[in-house]
Design an enzyme around this catalytic site. Structure first.
Site, PDB file in Angstrom:
ATOM      1  N   ALA A  85      -8.924  11.250   7.359  1.00 38.49           N
ATOM      2  CA  ALA A  85      -7.591  10.658   7.269  1.00 38.49           C
ATOM      3  C   ALA A  85      -6.537  11.746   7.182  1.00 38.49           C
ATOM      4  CB  ALA A  85      -7.483   9.740   6.049  1.00 38.49           C
ATOM      5  N   ASP A  86      -5.329  11.365   7.508  1.00 41.09           N
ATOM      6  CA  ASP A  86      -4.163  12.192   7.237  1.00 41.09           C
ATOM      7  C   ASP A  86      -3.068  11.269   6.720  1.00 41.09           C
ATOM      8  OD1 ASP A  86      -2.947  14.881   7.359  1.00 41.09           O
ATOM      9  OD2 ASP A  86      -1.515  13.898   8.690  1.00 41.09           O
TER      10      ASP A  86
END
Length: 212
Positions: A85-86
């Site tokens: 994820a970011d």
């Protein structure tokens, strides 16, 4: 959302493509067992190349997990599921990075004071059903609106002095003392912490039921 398939998920030898302690804690919270593989992607994409912040965070998340995938292919042959994820914090269409100094952290928090901003996460899931086959990819974004109370200069100064600002996008962590700054959250609270647990769990459940 995954309680009924948790043992099947944990049998996939999961890799978390993030060194974030908050993401690690959230996955552990829902019962997942995983190995951490840190991405070496420099996260240096030019923001002006993207029309919207969501496009930037989507591209960054995918590049980060692509680096992790290469490491997994070399060293973790038994892995069948990679989670990455970011997350970015956005105010008035501008991405607010992790502050590089105390003064920058103070400016960020002052800009949030008495206003709403957005937290956008892009999650990437890579999975494969057998060894030596191509990875499948699912990616989705979650947006949460966060309303801050009006913060005095003394409150901001005291918070920044704790050092909590410096490893967090936007310069604050909702899971700590800065949670007292938040008047309202519209959307997934855990997205603000680092991972949107409900949509992530729903997609993991669909993957394991459909493909495993």
């Amino acid at each position: 959302m995954i309680s009924d398939v948790l043992s099947r998920l944990n049998a996939l030898c999961i890799v978390l493509g993030s060194s974030s302690p908050r993401r690690q804690q959230l996955l552990a919270q829902i019962g997942l067992k995983y190995t951490v593989v840190k991405s070496n992607f420099p996260e240096d994409l030019a923001k002006n190349q993207f029309e919207k912040p969501v496009e930037y965070v989507r591209a960054t998340a995918r590049n980060k997990l692509e680096d992790v995938r290469k490491q997994v292919d070399e060293s973790y042959e038994s892995c069948r599921l990679i989670i990455g994820a970011d997350t970015v914090v956005v105010l008035d269409g501008r991405i607010m990075e992790k502050p590089a100094s105390a003064d920058e952290a103070k400016r960020m928090l002052k800009s949030f004071s008495g206003r709403a901003h957005q937290v956008i996460s892009s999650c990437v899931l890579l999975y494969k059903t057998k060894a030596n086959v191509q990875w499948n990819c699912e990616q989705f974004e979650t947006v949460t609106d966060v309303n801050f109370a009006t913060l005095s200069d003394s409150i901001i100064e005291a918070y920044v002095a704790t050092g909590d600002s410096f490893d967090k996008a936007g310069g604050y962590g909702a899971q700590g003392i800065a949670g007292s700054f938040i008047e309202a959250i519209h959307g997934d609270f855990y997205n603000v912490v680092g991972l949107p647990l409900q949509p992530l769990s729903a997609r993991l459940r669909d993957i394991v039921i459909t493909h495993f």
